[in-house]
Structure formats: structure tokens, C-alpha cells
Design a protein around this motif. Structure first.
Motif, PDB file in Angstrom:
ATOM      1  N   SER A 135       0.827  -1.212   0.000  1.00 42.02           N
ATOM      2  CA  SER A 135       0.000   0.000   0.000  1.00 42.02           C
ATOM      3  C   SER A 135       0.855   1.253   0.000  1.00 42.02           C
ATOM      4  CB  SER A 135      -0.927  -0.001   1.226  1.00 42.02           C
ATOM      5  OG  SER A 135      -0.174   0.025   2.426  1.00 42.02           O
ATOM      6  N   GLU A 136       2.047   1.173   0.569  1.00 44.51           N
ATOM      7  CA  GLU A 136       2.917   2.341   0.599  1.00 44.51           C
ATOM      8  C   GLU A 136       3.449   2.678  -0.791  1.00 44.51           C
ATOM      9  OE1 GLU A 136       4.251   5.656   1.869  1.00 44.51           O
ATOM     10  OE2 GLU A 136       3.147   4.302   3.184  1.00 44.51           O
ATOM     11  N   ILE A 137       3.609   1.682  -1.646  1.00 45.24           N
ATOM     12  CA  ILE A 137       3.992   1.947  -3.034  1.00 45.24           C
ATOM     13  C   ILE A 137       2.910   2.791  -3.709  1.00 45.24           C
ATOM     14  CG2 ILE A 137       4.336   0.896  -5.306  1.00 45.24           C
ATOM     15  CD1 ILE A 137       5.739  -1.408  -3.960  1.00 45.24           C
ATOM     16  N   ILE A 138       1.650   2.420  -3.501  1.00 52.50           N
ATOM     17  CA  ILE A 138       0.545   3.167  -4.089  1.00 52.50           C
ATOM     18  C   ILE A 138       0.454   4.551  -3.470  1.00 52.50           C
ATOM     19  CG2 ILE A 138      -1.937   3.151  -4.519  1.00 52.50           C
ATOM     20  CD1 ILE A 138      -1.818   0.089  -4.213  1.00 52.50           C
ATOM     21  N   ASN A 139       0.602   4.624  -2.154  1.00 48.91           N
ATOM     22  CA  ASN A 139       0.533   5.915  -1.463  1.00 48.91           C
ATOM     23  C   ASN A 139       1.629   6.857  -1.939  1.00 48.91           C
ATOM     24  OD1 ASN A 139      -0.292   7.817   0.551  1.00 48.91           O
ATOM     25  ND2 ASN A 139       1.368   7.113   1.851  1.00 48.91           N
ATOM     26  N   TYR A 168      -2.790   9.688   3.801  1.00 43.50           N
ATOM     27  CA  TYR A 168      -1.898   9.764   4.952  1.00 43.50           C
ATOM     28  C   TYR A 168      -0.482  10.006   4.468  1.00 43.50           C
ATOM     29  CZ  TYR A 168      -2.074   4.790   3.640  1.00 43.50           C
ATOM     30  OH  TYR A 168      -2.107   3.613   2.943  1.00 43.50           O
ATOM     31  N   SER A 169       0.354  10.482   5.372  1.00 41.88           N
ATOM     32  CA  SER A 169       1.716  10.846   5.014  1.00 41.88           C
ATOM     33  C   SER A 169       2.535   9.604   4.680  1.00 41.88           C
ATOM     34  CB  SER A 169       2.377  11.606   6.172  1.00 41.88           C
ATOM     35  OG  SER A 169       2.432  10.785   7.323  1.00 41.88           O
ATOM     36  N   PRO A 170       3.579   9.763   3.869  1.00 40.26           N
ATOM     37  CA  PRO A 170       4.412   8.618   3.517  1.00 40.26           C
ATOM     38  C   PRO A 170       5.075   7.988   4.744  1.00 40.26           C
ATOM     39  CG  PRO A 170       4.826  10.466   2.052  1.00 40.26           C
ATOM     40  CD  PRO A 170       3.981  10.979   3.167  1.00 40.26           C
ATOM     41  N   LEU A 180       9.026   5.113  -1.804  1.00 36.46           N
ATOM     42  CA  LEU A 180       8.731   4.227  -2.925  1.00 36.46           C
ATOM     43  C   LEU A 180       9.870   3.243  -3.140  1.00 36.46           C
ATOM     44  CD1 LEU A 180       6.906   3.482  -5.340  1.00 36.46           C
ATOM     45  CD2 LEU A 180       8.106   5.238  -6.661  1.00 36.46           C
ATOM     46  N   VAL A 181      11.090   3.760  -3.109  1.00 27.87           N
ATOM     47  CA  VAL A 181      12.266   2.895  -3.306  1.00 27.87           C
ATOM     48  C   VAL A 181      12.394   1.898  -2.161  1.00 27.87           C
ATOM     49  CG1 VAL A 181      14.775   2.876  -3.507  1.00 27.87           C
ATOM     50  CG2 VAL A 181      13.446   4.671  -4.657  1.00 27.87           C
ATOM     51  N   ILE A 182      12.218   2.372  -0.924  1.00 32.23           N
ATOM     52  CA  ILE A 182      12.327   1.495   0.243  1.00 32.23           C
ATOM     53  C   ILE A 182      11.282   0.386   0.187  1.00 32.23           C
ATOM     54  CG2 ILE A 182      12.033   1.384   2.759  1.00 32.23           C
ATOM     55  CD1 ILE A 182      13.232   4.207   2.891  1.00 32.23           C
TER      56      ILE A 182
END
Length: 205
Positions: A135-139, A168-170, A180-182
Motif C-alpha cells: 500500500s505504501e507503493i501506491i501511497n 496519509y503521510s508517507p 517508494l524505493v524502500i
């Protein structure tokens, strides 16, 4: 793999002049070869529908393509990570692999919702799940593509709790590109960590 282990065919395969790692990788690649094209078609159709029917100044809203590309990368990597984890369960514990997979699925389900809670994200509890990094990739992709994403995030915190669970914040930093890279690196590391585990538990020829 679990069925082959119980039926004894896995012992037959291991006895052949085939590296044990190849047996596992062929199974994973076979699954990925079926799953990835399916999700590719599904996401492509979704991008067409949202692009044509979403609000915009032109016939097709091209801004959605970047978001759906992020969804595609997140889907591919999370499916790969889940496949490696579930394959490991099936080899390490052939009789209890299904139960372990169900417990893990419940964990991922709850972590997906915990990832939407700001305090939980800050504590890093949800980071122990595959769903958060997907989900963080999409965020992070949304923060990079939509210039008003920061404004919408601030409004969601001040006005609407429902929007607050979406904007929400990254994580884990406040910059979308490093996040995104992480996230991509983490999802690539998970198969690398899990694949050697079942390799050592394959039967001896």
C-alpha cells in the motif's frame, strides 16, 4: 508443493539431477506466470474505466495512468512476496501449512487496517506486514503524481476521518520517492529471505 510432499512425488523430483532450488523456483515462476498476467489485465481494464469515466477536461484522464502503474508494481511485488511465504509454509510444515497460511492471512488483514491509523504507522507495528509495503507503493506514487496530495492529506486530517484513512503521510520517511524505493526493496527482499528457508527443508534424495 505441499501436495507433492504428501504424495511422495517431491521425493522423486529431488532424486533427479535437478537442484533443489530449481524445484522451488519453477513452482514460484509457474504461479507468477499465471497470476501476473491476470492482474495485469485486471488493472489495465480498471485504468481504462477510471480514465474514461473519471472527471477531467479531456475524453481520457491520463493522470490516472501513473496511479495504476503504482498499483501494478505493488500488486506484482506483493503477490511475489506472498507466494514465497506460502510456499515456505507448505514445505516447512506440510501438514500445518494451510493453518499457518490462514493465520498469516488474518495477520495481514488486520495489519492492512492498522496501517491506516497514523499512530500505528508511526510506531512501525504495521511495517511487519507485506500489505503495508504494498500500500505504501501506491501511497507514495499518489504523492509523486498528484500535486495537491499534500493539501488533501491536510484537509483529511482536519475535516473528514474517512478521508484521513486514505490520505496519509508517507512511511517510513516523509518523502514519497525514498519511500517508494524502500517499499520496493523490502518487497523484493522478502522472497529472498523466504526462498532459502524451504530449500533447506526439502527432502534428501
Amino acid at each position: 508443493i505441499r501436495d507433492e510432499h504428501e504424495a511422495g512425488t517431491l521425493h522423486y523430483l529431488v532424486g533427479k539431477p535437478i537442484a533443489r532450488a530449481e524445484i522451488l523456483m519453477y513452482r514460484l515462476l509457474g504461479f507468477i506466470g499465471l497470476a501476473w498476467p491476470y492482474f495485469l489485465g485486471l488493472i489495465f481494464l480498471s485504468a481504462l474505466v477510471t480514465g474514461f469515466f473519471g472527471p477531467g477536461d479531456s475524453i481520457y484522464r491520463f493522470s490516472v495512468l501513473g496511479i495504476w502503474f503504482g498499483v501494478l508494481i505493488a500488486t506484482f511485488l506483493t503477490v511475489l512476496a506472498y507466494a514465497a511465504v506460502f510456499a515456505s509454509f507448505g514445505i516447512i510444515a506440510p501438514r500445518y501449512g494451510v493453518a499457518m497460511a490462514l493465520i498469516f492471512a488474518v495477520w495481514e488483514f488486520f495489519m492492512m487496517f492498522l496501517a491506516m491509523i497514523g499512530t500505528t504507522r508511526d510506531m512501525g507495528i504495521a511495517s511487519m506486514s507485506i500489505s503495508l509495503w504494498g500500500s505504501e507503493i501506491i501511497n507514495s506514487t499518489a504523492w509523486l503524481i498528484w500535486g495537491d496530495y499534500a493539501m488533501m492529506s491536510g484537509q483529511s486530517l482536519a475535516v473528514d476521518i474517512a478521508l484521513w484513512t486514505v490520505w496519509y503521510s508517507p512511511f517510513p520517511t516523509t518523502s514519497p520517492l525514498p519511500n517508494l524505493v524502500i517499499s520496493i526493496i523490502v518487497l523484493l527482499l522478502i522472497p529472498g529471505l523466504f526462498v532459502p528457508v524451504p530449500y533447506t527443508h526439502l527432502p534428501t534424495p
